[in-house]
Design a protein around this motif. Structure first.
Motif, short mmCIF file in Angstrom:
data_model
loop_
_atom_site.label_atom_id
_atom_site.label_comp_id
_atom_site.label_asym_id
_atom_site.label_seq_id
_atom_site.Cartn_x
_atom_site.Cartn_y
_atom_site.Cartn_z
N ARG A 128 80.26 97.31 -19.05
CA ARG A 128 80.81 96.23 -18.23
C ARG A 128 80.27 94.88 -18.69
O ARG A 128 81.04 93.92 -18.88
N ASP A 129 78.97 94.80 -18.89
CA ASP A 129 78.36 93.54 -19.33
C ASP A 129 78.90 93.12 -20.70
O ASP A 129 79.18 91.94 -20.93
N SER A 130 79.03 94.08 -21.62
CA SER A 130 79.50 93.77 -22.96
C SER A 130 80.92 93.22 -22.95
O SER A 130 81.23 92.24 -23.63
N VAL A 131 81.79 93.85 -22.17
CA VAL A 131 83.18 93.42 -22.10
C VAL A 131 83.29 92.03 -21.48
O VAL A 131 84.02 91.16 -21.98
N VAL A 132 82.56 91.80 -20.41
CA VAL A 132 82.62 90.50 -19.73
C VAL A 132 82.09 89.39 -20.63
O VAL A 132 82.65 88.29 -20.69
N LYS A 133 81.02 89.67 -21.38
CA LYS A 133 80.46 88.66 -22.29
C LYS A 133 81.45 88.29 -23.39
O LYS A 133 81.40 87.18 -23.94
N GLN A 134 82.35 89.21 -23.74
CA GLN A 134 83.35 88.94 -24.76
C GLN A 134 84.62 88.32 -24.19
O GLN A 134 85.61 88.16 -24.88
N GLY A 135 84.57 87.96 -22.90
CA GLY A 135 85.71 87.32 -22.29
C GLY A 135 86.73 88.26 -21.69
O GLY A 135 87.83 87.83 -21.31
N GLY A 136 86.39 89.53 -21.58
CA GLY A 136 87.31 90.51 -21.02
C GLY A 136 87.04 90.76 -19.55
O GLY A 136 86.21 90.10 -18.92
N THR A 137 87.73 91.74 -19.01
CA THR A 137 87.53 92.14 -17.62
C THR A 137 87.17 93.62 -17.57
O THR A 137 87.58 94.40 -18.44
N ALA A 138 86.41 94.00 -16.56
CA ALA A 138 85.99 95.40 -16.40
C ALA A 138 85.82 95.68 -14.92
O ALA A 138 85.16 94.93 -14.21
#
Length: 251
Positions: A128-138
């Motif tokens: 979750r953290d990795s996706v959000v840091k890349q500008g995505g949603t989780a």
């Protein structure tokens, strides 16, 4: 290569486990967003459907049926399935298997886990953290195997605009192992295809072995027909978004 389709079904009765909860102390802090999502998902847990078998299985409890032997994982033979293996170009080690059916892909990997606790909660938070840091949603949601993570990762399109690549992350904690499955493609919006992949996951067999392994260490895989695990993956934390180059091996 045409693969046989097994029609055997197991009937099972789900046994509900009730856990006594101590009342929270009045000075407890508010739960995090992740904890709130997980609590909501667990309260609304989806029932384990009749289309599922009892797995993923530990090697010691697996039923007798034909599987493709990949070392740390044994994959059921499914009519119309294409198997693509992922290989690390630097080490030559097999790092995962992709099971492709009808335009959708399921990446499966198995990792060593501690005896006393599972890994999925920690891996899910890292994802979750990795996706959000890349500008995505989780976001988490209840699934037939427990809490799942639905992500949308930003990608550059050929026209230069930003698009989003959706994925469904499923994690299953077993005895001293953890299976992570990533579903992408048409099955994300097709209930029938989704159920087909869920059945496939429930028929996987994990071969953990008795060797000492660090938590989150990838259980060694090998190509079909090869000798198992000559190049084990070195211990280290799971990179939940990492993928290796794919080579088609069975199809």
């Amino acid at each position: 290569m045409t693969m046989g389709l097994f029609s055997r079904k197991k009937k099972r009765q789900q046994q509900a486990e009730v856990e006594d909860l101590e009342p929270k102390d009045a000075i407890d802090t508010e739960p995090s967003d992740e904890e709130q999502d997980v609590e909501a998902a667990e309260e609304d847990a989806a029932p384990r459907g009749e289309h599922l078998e009892d797995g993923p299985y530990d090697e010691r409890e697996a039923p007798e049926e034909d599987h493709i032997d990949l070392g740390g994982l044994r994959v059921p033979t499914i009519d119309g399935m294409e198997l693509r293996m992922e290989v690390d170009q630097r080490s030559g080690s097999v790092t995962g298997a992709n099971l492709v059916i009808g335009g959708s892909s399921l990446q499966v990997q198995a990792f060593a886990a501690p005896k006393t606790r599972g890994l999925w909660e920690d891996v899910r938070a890292s994802l979750r953290d990795s996706v959000v840091k890349q500008g995505g949603t989780a976001e988490t949601r209840p699934g037939v195997f427990g809490t799942e993570l639905i992500t949308r990762l930003p990608v550059k399109r050929t026209d230069g605009r930003t698009g989003y690549r959706p994925a469904r992350f499923i994690g299953i904690d077993g005895p001293r192992w953890f299976v992570r499955a990533i579903l992408t493609g048409k099955a994300l919006g097709d209930k029938e295809q989704s159920r087909r992949f869920e059945t496939l996951i429930s028929r996987l067999v994990v071969v953990r072995g008795s060797d000492a392994m660090a938590p989150q260490e990838l259980i060694p895989l090998h190509l079909p027909g090869e000798r198992p695990g000559l190049n084990p993956i070195s211990a280290g934390p799971t990179d939940p978004l990492a993928r290796g180059p794919e080579i088609t091996e069975v199809g």
